[in-house]
Write an enzyme that holds these catalytic residues in place. Structure first.
Site, PDB file in Angstrom:
ATOM      1  N   HIS A 204       0.805  -1.231   0.000  1.00  0.00           N
ATOM      2  CA  HIS A 204       0.000   0.000   0.000  1.00  0.00           C
ATOM      3  C   HIS A 204       0.834   1.276   0.000  1.00  0.00           C
ATOM      4  CE1 HIS A 204      -0.054   1.400   4.362  1.00  0.00           C
ATOM      5  NE2 HIS A 204       0.446   0.191   4.520  1.00  0.00           N
ATOM      6  N   CYS A 328       0.854   5.723  11.410  1.00  0.00           N
ATOM      7  CA  CYS A 328       0.581   4.476  12.115  1.00  0.00           C
ATOM      8  C   CYS A 328       0.528   4.714  13.620  1.00  0.00           C
ATOM      9  CB  CYS A 328       1.679   3.444  11.844  1.00  0.00           C
ATOM     10  SG  CYS A 328       2.248   3.435  10.174  1.00  0.00           S
TER      11      CYS A 328
HETATM   12  N1  PLP Z   1       7.798   0.154   8.285  1.00  0.00           N
HETATM   13  C1  PLP Z   1       7.741   1.429   7.875  1.00  0.00           C
HETATM   14  C2  PLP Z   1       8.989   2.198   7.654  1.00  0.00           C
HETATM   15  C3  PLP Z   1       6.489   2.025   7.645  1.00  0.00           C
HETATM   16  O1  PLP Z   1       6.434   3.290   7.239  1.00  0.00           O
HETATM   17  C4  PLP Z   1       5.319   1.258   7.879  1.00  0.00           C
HETATM   18  C5  PLP Z   1       3.979   1.867   7.719  1.00  0.00           C
HETATM   19  O2  PLP Z   1       3.807   3.058   7.802  1.00  0.00           O
HETATM   20  C6  PLP Z   1       5.455  -0.072   8.282  1.00  0.00           C
HETATM   21  C7  PLP Z   1       6.700  -0.598   8.491  1.00  0.00           C
HETATM   22  C8  PLP Z   1       4.249  -0.945   8.508  1.00  0.00           C
HETATM   23  O3  PLP Z   1       3.736  -1.344   7.267  1.00  0.00           O
HETATM   24  P1  PLP Z   1       2.231  -1.916   7.140  1.00  0.00           P
HETATM   25  O4  PLP Z   1       1.326  -0.739   7.266  1.00  0.00           O
HETATM   26  O5  PLP Z   1       2.176  -2.510   5.769  1.00  0.00           O
HETATM   27  O6  PLP Z   1       2.060  -2.931   8.198  1.00  0.00           O
END
Ligand code: PLP
Length: 387
Positions: A204, A328
């Site tokens: 995504h 996140c």
């Molecule tokens: N690692 C990094 C550097 C990210 O920016 C993100 C999401 O923002 C993730 C891991 C987590 O990815 P996912 O949303 O696909 O679980």
């Protein structure tokens, strides 16, 4: 307000599904649906689609198809890399090194692993967010089994010199993982050139579907399975594959790779133009991250004395979507660990916005968003906030 009227400047949080990716996915959700493990014709058709996607993705990152394992996204890939290697190499040591600016998919996993006797070293970063090779060299120990340092940071956009860091880890006998979730599809990523053993990616972030990603695991790397059950993903990640999402992810990544030079140039010029637009009217601003080694469309800007969260909501009311820190982690009002690690003063950290451009953005959107941001900042200072 519909999506059409919104100016979306939060491409580091997520990206819209590419129409070609949706088109490639639809048959596997409807007419051609089937379980790739089924032995009859429909199963074989679907299995072929999964393997074709694996081939395409491996070619995009310079890997072999059998080195690509499909997952549910960046978080799972990161968790699997850490836990899988740690479990496989338990008898060789329980020391892991990560940078202090990793995503919480790494940091919280490390935190949990401490309960099982693992010792974690957090490497500092420079004021621009770079990990120094000398700091890694000094932290490596005979019992270090894994080093995990992200390729590009999700908050400040800084890109690390992964090949130099991986080389030093290997010299000391440790494996090297990189979280390349923000990098894949946006800058050239070749696992051989980077010299990594494991690499995480998430669909995504490059206009693929949400809830789908992959983990690259170099052939011969010691890693324990993540899910136990069926024999999917070479017996390493059990569970019926998310076929449509995998096909969509491959389509989106291939499109990004074929368009990479153009996209990088466009996004770099957008970021530069936006910065100029803001600094022309607003003198007291700080741009975070490395000026040279950074993600093309990524801006992290601090307005000292302002409240970034309030700015975000005012911008939202005016139809502009940006982020304060990592999306996140948007429920957390603490100062971001990344901004802390680069030594940003609290006053600046609290007034930080992350503005990330994507290939769908237009110049008109950039200009409008810049003007809206300046007007919101001006309103704030009228109300007695620091100018
Ligand atoms: N690692 C990094 C550097 C990210 O920016 C993100 C999401 O923002 C993730 C891991 C987590 O990815 P996912 O949303 O696909 O679980």
């Amino acid at each position: 307000m519909g999506n059409k009227e919104r100016i979306y400047l939060d491409y580091a949080a997520t990206t819209p599904l590419l129409p070609e990716a949706l088109e490639a996915m639809l048959p596997y959700l409807q007419g051609d649906f089937g379980n790739p493990s089924s032995l009859y014709g429909r199963g074989v058709v679907v299995r072929k689609a999964v393997e074709k996607a694996r081939q395409a993705i491996s070619a995009c990152i310079g890997a072999k198809p059998e080195e690509v394992f499909f997952t549910s996204g960046g978080t799972e890939s990161d968790n699997w890399a850490l836990e899988g290697v740690a479990r496989a190499l338990r008898s060789q040591g329980k020391h892991i090194i990560v940078s202090s600016i990793e995503h919480h998919a790494i940091l919280n996993c490390c935190q949990a692993m401490k309960k099982y006797g693992y010792e974690i070293t957090y490497l500092p970063v420079t004021a621009t967010g770079r990990v120094e090779v000398a700091d890694l060299a000094a932290a490596l120990r005979p019992d270090t089994v894994l080093v995990s340092i992200m390729l590009a940071n999700n908050e400040i956009g800084t890109i690390q010199d992964i090949s130099a860091l991986a080389k030093i880890a290997h010299k000391h006998g440790a494996l090297f993982h990189t979280d390349a979730v923000q990098a894949v599809g946006h800058i050239p990523v070749n696992v051989k050139r980077l010299g990594v053993d494991l690499l995480s990616a998430s669909a995504h972030k490059f206009n693929g579907p949400q809830g789908c990603g992959f983990l690259y695991v170099k052939a011969g790397t010691a890693i324990a399975p993540f899910h136990l059950g069926g024999q999917q993903e070479y017996g390493m990640r059990a569970g019926t594959e998310n076929v449509a999402a995998i096909v969509g992810m491959a389509t989106a990544l291939e499109r990004h790779i074929s368009n990479l030079d153009f996209e990088q140039r466009k996004l770099r010029s957008f970021a530069k133009r936006f910065q100029e637009l803001i600094t022309r009217k607003k003198k007291e601003v700080v741009f975070n991250g490395d000026i040279q080694k950074r993600l093309p469309g990524h801006i992290s800007v601090s307005f000292p004395g302002y409240d970034g969260e309030a700015l975000l909501h005012l911008l939202d009311l005016k139809g502009v979507c940006v982020s304060t820190g990592a999306a996140c982690n948007s429920k957390n009002t603490e100062i971001s660990h990344v901004l802390k690690a680069i030594g940003l003063q609290e006053d600046s950290a609290r007034g930080t916005l992350r503005i990330t451009f994507g290939e769908e953005n237009t110049l008109q959107e950039l200009i409008s968003a810049g003007e809206i941001l300046l007007s919101v900042l001006a309103k704030f200072s009228e109300r007695g906030h620091k100018e």
